[in-house]
Design a protein around this motif. Structure first.
Motif, PDB file in Angstrom:
ATOM      1  N   LEU A 153     -14.931 -25.335 -43.893  1.00  0.00           N
ATOM      2  CA  LEU A 153     -15.863 -26.158 -42.999  1.00  0.00           C
ATOM      3  C   LEU A 153     -16.730 -26.976 -43.986  1.00  0.00           C
ATOM      4  O   LEU A 153     -17.688 -27.606 -44.158  1.00  0.00           O
ATOM      5  CB  LEU A 153     -15.772 -25.777 -41.783  1.00  0.00           C
ATOM      6  N   ILE A 154     -17.674 -24.488 -43.775  1.00  0.00           N
ATOM      7  CA  ILE A 154     -19.489 -25.222 -44.558  1.00  0.00           C
ATOM      8  C   ILE A 154     -19.125 -25.685 -46.328  1.00  0.00           C
ATOM      9  O   ILE A 154     -19.447 -26.245 -46.643  1.00  0.00           O
ATOM     10  CB  ILE A 154     -19.609 -23.747 -44.681  1.00  0.00           C
ATOM     11  N   CYS A 155     -18.034 -25.111 -46.951  1.00  0.00           N
ATOM     12  CA  CYS A 155     -17.725 -26.036 -48.396  1.00  0.00           C
ATOM     13  C   CYS A 155     -17.447 -26.971 -48.223  1.00  0.00           C
ATOM     14  O   CYS A 155     -17.859 -27.407 -49.082  1.00  0.00           O
ATOM     15  CB  CYS A 155     -16.955 -25.110 -49.179  1.00  0.00           C
ATOM     16  N   GLN A 156     -16.847 -27.214 -47.443  1.00  0.00           N
ATOM     17  CA  GLN A 156     -16.952 -29.260 -47.135  1.00  0.00           C
ATOM     18  C   GLN A 156     -17.780 -30.227 -46.776  1.00  0.00           C
ATOM     19  O   GLN A 156     -18.142 -31.189 -47.061  1.00  0.00           O
ATOM     20  CB  GLN A 156     -15.339 -29.400 -46.361  1.00  0.00           C
ATOM     21  N   GLU A 157     -18.833 -29.673 -46.204  1.00  0.00           N
ATOM     22  CA  GLU A 157     -19.553 -30.058 -45.405  1.00  0.00           C
ATOM     23  C   GLU A 157     -20.924 -30.216 -46.981  1.00  0.00           C
ATOM     24  O   GLU A 157     -21.247 -31.086 -47.226  1.00  0.00           O
ATOM     25  CB  GLU A 157     -20.225 -29.101 -44.507  1.00  0.00           C
ATOM     26  N   ASN A 158     -20.283 -29.228 -47.192  1.00  0.00           N
ATOM     27  CA  ASN A 158     -21.779 -29.603 -49.445  1.00  0.00           C
ATOM     28  C   ASN A 158     -20.818 -29.664 -50.087  1.00  0.00           C
ATOM     29  O   ASN A 158     -20.742 -29.158 -51.436  1.00  0.00           O
ATOM     30  CB  ASN A 158     -21.800 -27.838 -49.505  1.00  0.00           C
ATOM     31  N   HIS A 159     -19.344 -30.493 -50.087  1.00  0.00           N
ATOM     32  CA  HIS A 159     -18.785 -31.315 -51.124  1.00  0.00           C
ATOM     33  C   HIS A 159     -18.345 -30.282 -52.217  1.00  0.00           C
ATOM     34  O   HIS A 159     -17.854 -30.602 -53.360  1.00  0.00           O
ATOM     35  CB  HIS A 159     -19.570 -32.036 -52.249  1.00  0.00           C
TER      36      HIS A 159
END
Length: 230
Positions: free
Chosen positions: A183-189
């Motif tokens: 989730l954190i990676c996806q939030e940071n594109h």
């Protein structure tokens, strides 16, 4: 132990909480916190105190009692501080570290949550977990979207009923940490990293339905973007 059990099944809208006013809820929260503080400090009292601060925050956030945003934020800070201090005292306790990571993800610092989850994913299997006693805060109204509670509980029930050693509760938590990192990676594109972490989450605990759904979303997003890597 009575205070801990009250926290474990507290519900603002039903069960123990049914029919109570907001102020009665808060009086209960204060009693639970005081009761746990009067006991020996351990992972159970720390988890109980921290979750009670979150219930208190939830009560105010839902408008059951008037409060200032500053005071609500103070309650969240107290919850985080309680677990930060407890993790420092009991670094080998898996439930404390997992709950602290979730507190930071939902209420605190995303970067701090990333650090906690990364560390937990690396050493999770070597940490201590009593899946019959350790509190993973299942009653909280939003956490069920981030952790496969039903599969986790079903696994525990079957293991206890059949005396099976096939179910490893730690893997469910390690899987959840990978999902949070996705989730954190996806939030940071960083979609490729999000896919990688999602796959680790599913490989670690196949019953992690939130992670499987998120993996599908990430793969579709990558396809729409032409399969471009980070």
């Amino acid at each position: 132990n009575t205070a801990l059990r009250v926290v474990g099944c507290y519900d603002l809208h039903g069960g123990i909480g049914r029919g109570l006013s907001g102020r009665e809820h808060i009086r209960n929260f204060k009693r639970i916190i005081d009761a746990n503080r009067s006991m020996e400090i351990n992972k159970y009292t720390a988890n109980a105190i921290a979750i009670t601060y979150i219930y208190w925050w939830q009560t105010l956030e839902e408008g059951l009692v008037w409060s200032t945003e500053r005071f609500r934020n103070h309650l969240l800070l107290l919850a985080v501080r309680t677990l930060e201090e407890s993790v420092a005292m009991f670094p080998d306790q898996m439930s404390l570290r997992f709950n602290l990571g979730r507190l930071h993800y939902h209420f605190g610092s995303r970067e701090r949550s990333r650090e906690i989850f990364s560390s937990l994913h690396e050493c999770g299997i070597s940490l201590e977990l009593d899946y019959l006693q350790d509190d993973l805060w299942s009653p909280l109204f939003f956490f069920e979207e981030f952790f496969p509670y039903r599969a986790y509980i079903d696994g525990i029930i079957v293991a206890e009923r059949d005396g099976s050693k096939c179910f490893d509760a730690k893997l469910a938590i390690v899987s959840a940490t990978a999902y949070y990192l996705a989730l954190i990676c996806q939030e940071n594109h960083r979609i490729s990293e999000a896919i990688s972490w999602s796959r680790r989450a599913v490989d670690c605990f196949y019953q992690n339905t939130p992670a499987k759904y998120f993996l599908a979303q990430c793969l579709m997003q990558q396809a729409r973007e032409g399969g471009i890597s980070d």
